[in-house]
Motif scaffolding. Sequence first.
Motif, PDB file in Angstrom:
ATOM      1  N   LYS A 166     -46.960 -31.553 -50.639  1.00 59.94           N
ATOM      2  CA  LYS A 166     -46.153 -30.014 -49.878  1.00 59.94           C
ATOM      3  C   LYS A 166     -46.259 -28.454 -51.082  1.00 59.94           C
ATOM      4  O   LYS A 166     -46.874 -28.236 -50.248  1.00 59.94           O
ATOM      5  N   ILE A 186     -46.683 -25.978 -39.211  1.00 60.82           N
ATOM      6  CA  ILE A 186     -47.887 -27.142 -39.544  1.00 60.82           C
ATOM      7  C   ILE A 186     -48.729 -26.938 -40.758  1.00 60.82           C
ATOM      8  O   ILE A 186     -49.412 -25.946 -40.831  1.00 60.82           O
ATOM      9  N   PRO A 187     -48.727 -27.863 -41.934  1.00 62.10           N
ATOM     10  CA  PRO A 187     -47.916 -29.574 -41.265  1.00 62.10           C
ATOM     11  C   PRO A 187     -46.669 -29.786 -41.890  1.00 62.10           C
ATOM     12  O   PRO A 187     -46.147 -30.573 -42.048  1.00 62.10           O
ATOM     13  N   GLY A 246     -45.707 -31.913 -38.505  1.00 60.55           N
ATOM     14  CA  GLY A 246     -46.803 -33.135 -39.691  1.00 60.55           C
ATOM     15  C   GLY A 246     -47.492 -33.951 -38.713  1.00 60.55           C
ATOM     16  O   GLY A 246     -46.624 -34.659 -37.076  1.00 60.55           O
TER      17      GLY A 246
END
Length: 210
Positions: free
Chosen positions: A97, A122-123, A127
């Motif tokens: 992330k 997104i994401p 996601g």
Amino acid sequence: MIELLSSAIFVFFVVMDPVGVLPVFIGLTQGFTSAQRRYIAIKGCIVAGIVLGLFAYFGNWFLTALGISLSAFRIAGGALLFLIAVEMLFERRTARKSAVAGEAVSRTHEEAQDIAVFPLAIPLLAGPGALTSMLLLMGRAPGIGAQALVLLACAINMALVLILLISGEAIARKLGRTLINTISRVLGLMLAALAIQFIVDGILEVAGRV
């Protein structure tokens, strides 16, 4: 109904991983004012909610158009959720992330302005894991009332994510990095068990049709 609602709330909470998204959001919004952070958090949650809502009702149609059965998607979705659980257990998900966040920040100023859509909505929120969970839970929800509970569970989690993001810095300081990692690993273990259950359900459905 209560079991479905509680299960859906848990699934969405784990796959959206607000605890894991929180430090990434703080890093993304460094240098922004409090008002700008609130705007980014609100817009990101709204966009993610819309994407998940659309996938709840049109995702099945999309799979049918591609010739993919719900049982096959349930098995594949369970496998995907299991991989997410493994990442959470070994802290790989947070690193991924952060890498996505860094990619967004490294772009031009104009492109980074709308980080509420990418990468927050997104994401990070809507996601693959959240989309898969939405479709699987809607497939297990018999009737309009049960489907409404799944959407309610999604909305409850979005509200929780929004509250966490708006008060992100204060929460992160109080929890500390160690506690955040501990919570993420416990949730990852529970998600792994739930993912296996999805896979077993899919296999049993396929076996029942043979």
